[in-house]
Design an enzyme around this catalytic site. Structure first.
Site, mmCIF file in Angstrom:
data_model
loop_
_atom_site.group_PDB
_atom_site.id
_atom_site.type_symbol
_atom_site.label_atom_id
_atom_site.label_comp_id
_atom_site.label_asym_id
_atom_site.label_seq_id
_atom_site.Cartn_x
_atom_site.Cartn_y
_atom_site.Cartn_z
ATOM 1 N N ASN A 10 0.800 -1.246 -0.146
ATOM 2 C CA ASN A 10 0.020 0.108 0.108
ATOM 3 C C ASN A 10 1.057 1.191 -0.012
ATOM 4 O O ASN A 10 1.496 1.404 1.052
ATOM 5 C CB ASN A 10 -0.860 0.030 1.196
ATOM 6 C CG ASN A 10 -1.775 1.285 1.362
ATOM 7 O OD1 ASN A 10 -1.804 2.061 0.662
ATOM 8 N ND2 ASN A 10 -2.242 1.726 2.647
ATOM 9 N N LYS A 12 0.456 4.267 -0.272
ATOM 10 C CA LYS A 12 -0.382 5.470 0.351
ATOM 11 C C LYS A 12 -0.256 6.530 -0.665
ATOM 12 O O LYS A 12 -0.058 6.558 -1.987
ATOM 13 C CB LYS A 12 0.050 5.623 1.749
ATOM 14 C CG LYS A 12 -0.247 4.281 2.583
ATOM 15 C CD LYS A 12 -0.041 4.581 4.110
ATOM 16 C CE LYS A 12 -0.181 3.223 4.679
ATOM 17 N NZ LYS A 12 -0.080 3.358 6.225
ATOM 18 N N HIS A 96 -9.406 1.300 4.800
ATOM 19 C CA HIS A 96 -8.296 1.458 5.458
ATOM 20 C C HIS A 96 -8.381 2.262 6.780
ATOM 21 O O HIS A 96 -9.273 3.356 6.562
ATOM 22 C CB HIS A 96 -6.958 1.964 4.433
ATOM 23 C CG HIS A 96 -5.844 1.822 5.096
ATOM 24 N ND1 HIS A 96 -5.399 2.951 6.235
ATOM 25 C CD2 HIS A 96 -4.887 0.868 5.046
ATOM 26 C CE1 HIS A 96 -4.296 2.367 6.512
ATOM 27 N NE2 HIS A 96 -3.833 1.434 5.898
ATOM 28 N N GLU A 98 -6.784 4.892 7.756
ATOM 29 C CA GLU A 98 -6.682 6.169 7.387
ATOM 30 C C GLU A 98 -7.988 6.709 6.791
ATOM 31 O O GLU A 98 -8.261 7.949 7.025
ATOM 32 C CB GLU A 98 -5.500 6.301 6.717
ATOM 33 C CG GLU A 98 -4.116 6.180 7.444
ATOM 34 C CD GLU A 98 -3.068 5.555 6.598
ATOM 35 O OE1 GLU A 98 -3.192 5.607 5.437
ATOM 36 O OE2 GLU A 98 -2.023 4.971 7.439
ATOM 37 N N GLU A 170 -5.643 -4.892 10.235
ATOM 38 C CA GLU A 170 -4.503 -3.944 10.631
ATOM 39 C C GLU A 170 -4.954 -3.207 11.939
ATOM 40 O O GLU A 170 -5.533 -2.120 11.969
ATOM 41 C CB GLU A 170 -4.661 -2.986 9.329
ATOM 42 C CG GLU A 170 -4.074 -3.657 8.104
ATOM 43 C CD GLU A 170 -3.809 -2.594 7.295
ATOM 44 O OE1 GLU A 170 -2.551 -2.811 6.670
ATOM 45 O OE2 GLU A 170 -3.996 -1.456 7.017
ATOM 46 N N GLY A 176 2.308 2.025 10.952
ATOM 47 C CA GLY A 176 3.390 3.312 10.584
ATOM 48 C C GLY A 176 4.098 3.453 12.058
ATOM 49 O O GLY A 176 4.811 4.551 12.056
ATOM 50 N N SER A 216 3.106 -2.145 10.482
ATOM 51 C CA SER A 216 4.624 -2.314 10.519
ATOM 52 C C SER A 216 5.232 -3.769 10.250
ATOM 53 O O SER A 216 6.110 -4.240 10.981
ATOM 54 C CB SER A 216 4.790 -2.044 12.089
ATOM 55 O OG SER A 216 4.666 -0.632 12.384
HETATM 56 P P1 PGA Z 1 2.807 0.220 7.836
HETATM 57 O O1 PGA Z 1 1.258 0.607 6.944
HETATM 58 O O2 PGA Z 1 3.409 -0.988 7.089
HETATM 59 O O3 PGA Z 1 3.507 1.515 7.333
HETATM 60 O O4 PGA Z 1 2.815 0.084 9.183
HETATM 61 C C1 PGA Z 1 0.626 -0.615 7.061
HETATM 62 C C2 PGA Z 1 -0.635 -0.054 6.230
HETATM 63 O O5 PGA Z 1 -1.194 0.949 6.666
HETATM 64 O O6 PGA Z 1 -1.587 -0.796 5.353
#
Ligand code: PGA
Length: 254
Positions: A10, A12, A96, A98, A170, A176, A216
């Site tokens: 992803n 982003k 997601h 976010e 997630e 993140g 992560s």
């Molecule tokens: P990350 O993000 O691997 O940077 O923690 C995962 C995601 O948001 O899909």
């Protein structure tokens, strides 16, 4: 029945056109052996077509990070499932965290999106996950169940979900932050999700559906996560932006 693992990147809101093409070509160059997982990249909308071109006949799958539920119309700023299909996408990430927390997406919206995506012949990757506050209050399973019930309501009511549909657990506190769920913490929720799938759609679909872990994921923790019986792949954010780390995640079996 064994599920083919999927590693999805992803991206982003990252990478320009040149960087996107360079990254996808570098990933493509390392994929080969039959026993590698399915690999998917989800770039920003504006580079979908050019990334698709760079993939060419290669095996990398293309996904979008979001979509609107209508096929066309007066929805300024939105992108439709038909447009994603035309750009070469096969998959769409939905709900997601976010999108949920920053853009106020609700389970009901994600439900409409998943329905529209499937009607267009695209495959949804539906994300669920609890916040740290919810986990600490002992509400993880309640939250996950609510998100599953709400985001997949249409499929539930019709007693059918395509077996290609993908779910992604997630935990918000792991995204993140560098703070991954332990393999046991992730497995516990993945098992819960699989049991939920069985209760809604039966054993066959529950066994066939892939449930990815995200939050992560890095080259140094993928192997232990993938060793869990109900973890079928990863949705990778930060570590998917560099060919080296993403490739090492893809090659977790090596
Ligand atoms: P990350 O993000 O691997 O940077 O923690 C995962 C995601 O948001 O899909």
């Amino acid at each position: 029945m064994s599920r083919i693992p999927m590693i999805a990147g992803n991206w982003k809101m990252n990478l320009n056109r040149d960087e996107s093409v360079r990254l996808v070509k570098a990933i493509a160059g390392t994929i080969g052996p039959m026993d590698d997982p399915e690999v998917l990249v989800a770039p920003p909308f504006t580079v979908l077509s050019v990334v698709k071109e760079a993939i060419g006949q290669g095996k990398i799958l293309l996904g979008a990070q979001n979509v609107h539920w209508e096929l066309e119309g007066a929805y300024t700023g939105e992108i439709s499932p038909a447009m994603l299909k035309e750009a070469g996408c096969t998959h769409v990430i939905l709900g997601h965290s976010e999108r949920r927390s920053i853009f106020m997406e609700t389970d009901a919206m994600i439900d409409r999106k998943s329905k529209a995506v499937v009607e267009m012949g695209l495959i949804p990757i539906v994300c669920i996950g609890e916040t740290l506050e919810q986990r600490e209050a002992g509400k993880t399973f309640e939250i996950i169940q609510g998100q599953l019930d709400g985001s997949l309501r249409n499929f539930r009511e019709n007693k059918g979900m395509p077996s290609t549909a993908v779910l992604a657990y997630e935990p918000v506190w792991a995204i993140g932050t560098g703070r991954t769920a332990t393999p046991q913490q992730a497995q516990e929720v993945h098992r819960f999700v699989r049991d939920w799938l069985r209760s809604q759609f039966g054993q066959g679909l529950s066994t066939a559906t892939r449930i990815l872990y995200g939050g992560s994921v890095k080259p140094d923790n993928i192997k232990e996560l993938m060793a869990m019986p109900d973890i079928d792949g990863a949705l990778v954010g930060g570590a998917s932006l560099k060919a080296d780390s993403f490739t090492r995640i893809i090659k977790f079996r090596a």
